[in-house]
Design a protein around this motif. Sequence first.
Motif, PDB file in Angstrom:
ATOM      1  N   ASN A  19      28.186  -9.834  41.532  1.00 18.64           N
ATOM      2  CA  ASN A  19      26.754  -9.878  41.227  1.00 18.64           C
ATOM      3  C   ASN A  19      26.185  -8.485  40.993  1.00 18.64           C
ATOM      4  O   ASN A  19      25.344  -8.298  40.111  1.00 18.64           O
ATOM      5  CB  ASN A  19      25.994 -10.577  42.354  1.00 18.64           C
ATOM      6  N   VAL A  20      26.638  -7.510  41.774  1.00 20.46           N
ATOM      7  CA  VAL A  20      26.161  -6.141  41.594  1.00 20.46           C
ATOM      8  C   VAL A  20      26.613  -5.596  40.246  1.00 20.46           C
ATOM      9  O   VAL A  20      25.829  -4.985  39.506  1.00 20.46           O
ATOM     10  CB  VAL A  20      26.654  -5.234  42.754  1.00 20.46           C
ATOM     11  N   ILE A  21      27.874  -5.814  39.884  1.00 22.38           N
ATOM     12  CA  ILE A  21      28.390  -5.334  38.605  1.00 22.38           C
ATOM     13  C   ILE A  21      27.661  -6.025  37.453  1.00 22.38           C
ATOM     14  O   ILE A  21      27.295  -5.384  36.456  1.00 22.38           O
ATOM     15  CB  ILE A  21      29.911  -5.551  38.511  1.00 22.38           C
ATOM     16  N   GLN A  22      27.412  -7.305  37.572  1.00 19.68           N
ATOM     17  CA  GLN A  22      26.694  -8.035  36.527  1.00 19.68           C
ATOM     18  C   GLN A  22      25.260  -7.516  36.385  1.00 19.68           C
ATOM     19  O   GLN A  22      24.768  -7.340  35.268  1.00 19.68           O
ATOM     20  CB  GLN A  22      26.691  -9.524  36.872  1.00 19.68           C
ATOM     21  N   PHE A  23      24.600  -7.233  37.479  1.00 19.98           N
ATOM     22  CA  PHE A  23      23.242  -6.704  37.450  1.00 19.98           C
ATOM     23  C   PHE A  23      23.211  -5.329  36.780  1.00 19.98           C
ATOM     24  O   PHE A  23      22.370  -5.061  35.916  1.00 19.98           O
ATOM     25  CB  PHE A  23      22.698  -6.612  38.874  1.00 19.98           C
ATOM     26  N   MET A  24      24.146  -4.448  37.167  1.00 19.97           N
ATOM     27  CA  MET A  24      24.189  -3.097  36.603  1.00 19.97           C
ATOM     28  C   MET A  24      24.538  -3.114  35.120  1.00 19.97           C
ATOM     29  O   MET A  24      23.954  -2.380  34.329  1.00 19.97           O
ATOM     30  CB  MET A  24      25.189  -2.232  37.385  1.00 19.97           C
ATOM     31  N   SER A  25      25.499  -3.938  34.727  1.00 17.72           N
ATOM     32  CA  SER A  25      25.872  -3.972  33.314  1.00 17.72           C
ATOM     33  C   SER A  25      24.739  -4.534  32.464  1.00 17.72           C
ATOM     34  O   SER A  25      24.517  -4.082  31.335  1.00 17.72           O
ATOM     35  CB  SER A  25      27.148  -4.785  33.116  1.00 17.72           C
ATOM     36  N   GLY A  26      23.986  -5.482  32.991  1.00 15.03           N
ATOM     37  CA  GLY A  26      22.826  -5.992  32.264  1.00 15.03           C
ATOM     38  C   GLY A  26      21.779  -4.908  32.057  1.00 15.03           C
ATOM     39  O   GLY A  26      21.181  -4.813  30.980  1.00 15.03           O
ATOM     40  N   ALA A  27      21.565  -4.084  33.074  1.00 12.30           N
ATOM     41  CA  ALA A  27      20.607  -2.983  32.949  1.00 12.30           C
ATOM     42  C   ALA A  27      21.091  -1.948  31.945  1.00 12.30           C
ATOM     43  O   ALA A  27      20.310  -1.448  31.133  1.00 12.30           O
ATOM     44  CB  ALA A  27      20.383  -2.338  34.312  1.00 12.30           C
ATOM     45  N   ILE A  28      22.372  -1.639  31.965  1.00  6.19           N
ATOM     46  CA  ILE A  28      22.922  -0.648  31.033  1.00  6.19           C
ATOM     47  C   ILE A  28      22.807  -1.152  29.597  1.00  6.19           C
ATOM     48  O   ILE A  28      22.436  -0.403  28.693  1.00  6.19           O
ATOM     49  CB  ILE A  28      24.373  -0.317  31.410  1.00  6.19           C
ATOM     50  N   VAL A  29      23.113  -2.418  29.382  1.00  7.27           N
ATOM     51  CA  VAL A  29      22.993  -2.985  28.033  1.00  7.27           C
ATOM     52  C   VAL A  29      21.539  -2.956  27.586  1.00  7.27           C
ATOM     53  O   VAL A  29      21.232  -2.646  26.431  1.00  7.27           O
ATOM     54  CB  VAL A  29      23.554  -4.423  27.999  1.00  7.27           C
ATOM     55  N   ARG A  30      20.617  -3.246  28.478  1.00  4.04           N
ATOM     56  CA  ARG A  30      19.196  -3.243  28.126  1.00  4.04           C
ATOM     57  C   ARG A  30      18.717  -1.834  27.778  1.00  4.04           C
ATOM     58  O   ARG A  30      17.931  -1.652  26.854  1.00  4.04           O
ATOM     59  CB  ARG A  30      18.413  -3.798  29.306  1.00  4.04           C
ATOM     60  N   ILE A  31      19.194  -0.822  28.491  1.00  5.31           N
ATOM     61  CA  ILE A  31      18.759   0.554  28.247  1.00  5.31           C
ATOM     62  C   ILE A  31      19.372   1.101  26.963  1.00  5.31           C
ATOM     63  O   ILE A  31      18.686   1.684  26.126  1.00  5.31           O
ATOM     64  CB  ILE A  31      19.122   1.457  29.448  1.00  5.31           C
ATOM     65  N   PHE A  32      20.684   0.928  26.784  1.00  2.33           N
ATOM     66  CA  PHE A  32      21.374   1.565  25.675  1.00  2.33           C
ATOM     67  C   PHE A  32      21.627   0.640  24.489  1.00  2.33           C
ATOM     68  O   PHE A  32      22.201   1.056  23.502  1.00  2.33           O
ATOM     69  CB  PHE A  32      22.709   2.147  26.159  1.00  2.33           C
ATOM     70  N   GLY A  33      21.194  -0.605  24.577  1.00  6.68           N
ATOM     71  CA  GLY A  33      21.393  -1.549  23.484  1.00  6.68           C
ATOM     72  C   GLY A  33      20.402  -1.307  22.356  1.00  6.68           C
ATOM     73  O   GLY A  33      19.531  -0.429  22.405  1.00  6.68           O
ATOM     74  N   THR A  34      20.523  -2.100  21.311  1.00  2.00           N
ATOM     75  CA  THR A  34      19.615  -1.967  20.186  1.00  2.00           C
ATOM     76  C   THR A  34      18.208  -2.387  20.606  1.00  2.00           C
ATOM     77  O   THR A  34      18.024  -3.211  21.490  1.00  2.00           O
ATOM     78  CB  THR A  34      20.068  -2.852  19.010  1.00  2.00           C
ATOM     79  N   SER A  35      17.241  -1.825  19.943  1.00  2.00           N
ATOM     80  CA  SER A  35      15.853  -2.092  20.272  1.00  2.00           C
ATOM     81  C   SER A  35      15.455  -3.475  19.779  1.00  2.00           C
ATOM     82  O   SER A  35      15.790  -3.882  18.679  1.00  2.00           O
ATOM     83  CB  SER A  35      14.967  -1.031  19.621  1.00  2.00           C
ATOM     84  N   ASP A  36      14.706  -4.189  20.606  1.00  2.00           N
ATOM     85  CA  ASP A  36      14.227  -5.496  20.192  1.00  2.00           C
ATOM     86  C   ASP A  36      12.708  -5.482  20.004  1.00  2.00           C
ATOM     87  O   ASP A  36      12.062  -6.515  20.043  1.00  2.00           O
ATOM     88  CB  ASP A  36      14.639  -6.572  21.200  1.00  2.00           C
ATOM     89  N   ASP A  37      12.161  -4.283  19.785  1.00  2.00           N
ATOM     90  CA  ASP A  37      10.725  -4.160  19.532  1.00  2.00           C
ATOM     91  C   ASP A  37      10.407  -4.677  18.137  1.00  2.00           C
ATOM     92  O   ASP A  37      11.179  -4.513  17.206  1.00  2.00           O
ATOM     93  CB  ASP A  37      10.288  -2.703  19.649  1.00  2.00           C
ATOM     94  N   ASP A  38       9.249  -5.260  17.988  1.00  2.00           N
ATOM     95  CA  ASP A  38       8.845  -5.814  16.701  1.00  2.00           C
ATOM     96  C   ASP A  38       7.537  -5.161  16.257  1.00  2.00           C
ATOM     97  O   ASP A  38       6.549  -5.840  15.970  1.00  2.00           O
ATOM     98  CB  ASP A  38       8.695  -7.333  16.814  1.00  2.00           C
ATOM     99  N   TYR A  39       7.538  -3.827  16.218  1.00  2.00           N
ATOM    100  CA  TYR A  39       6.352  -3.102  15.808  1.00  2.00           C
ATOM    101  C   TYR A  39       6.366  -2.917  14.286  1.00  2.00           C
ATOM    102  O   TYR A  39       7.414  -2.718  13.690  1.00  2.00           O
ATOM    103  CB  TYR A  39       6.304  -1.722  16.471  1.00  2.00           C
ATOM    104  N   PRO A  40       5.187  -2.936  13.645  1.00  2.00           N
ATOM    105  CA  PRO A  40       5.165  -2.691  12.200  1.00  2.00           C
ATOM    106  C   PRO A  40       5.408  -1.211  11.901  1.00  2.00           C
ATOM    107  O   PRO A  40       5.055  -0.340  12.696  1.00  2.00           O
ATOM    108  CB  PRO A  40       3.753  -3.101  11.797  1.00  2.00           C
TER     109      PRO A  40
END
Length: 57
Positions: A19-40
Amino acid sequence: MSTTHDRSLWQTVKSIPHNVIQFMSGAIVRIFGTSDDDYPATGVQPFEGEPTKEKHF
């Protein structure tokens, strides 16, 4: 009852690192993953005001 409780406790203890590894990897993917912002795309905006004539220090 003690054996069932011990088994349940052992399974819980074994799942904690997973669970700890899954939590940390999810945070890392969220920080360094592609942006999901939808700004014009706005570009450079011109200045539409009046600059001050006096300088206040």
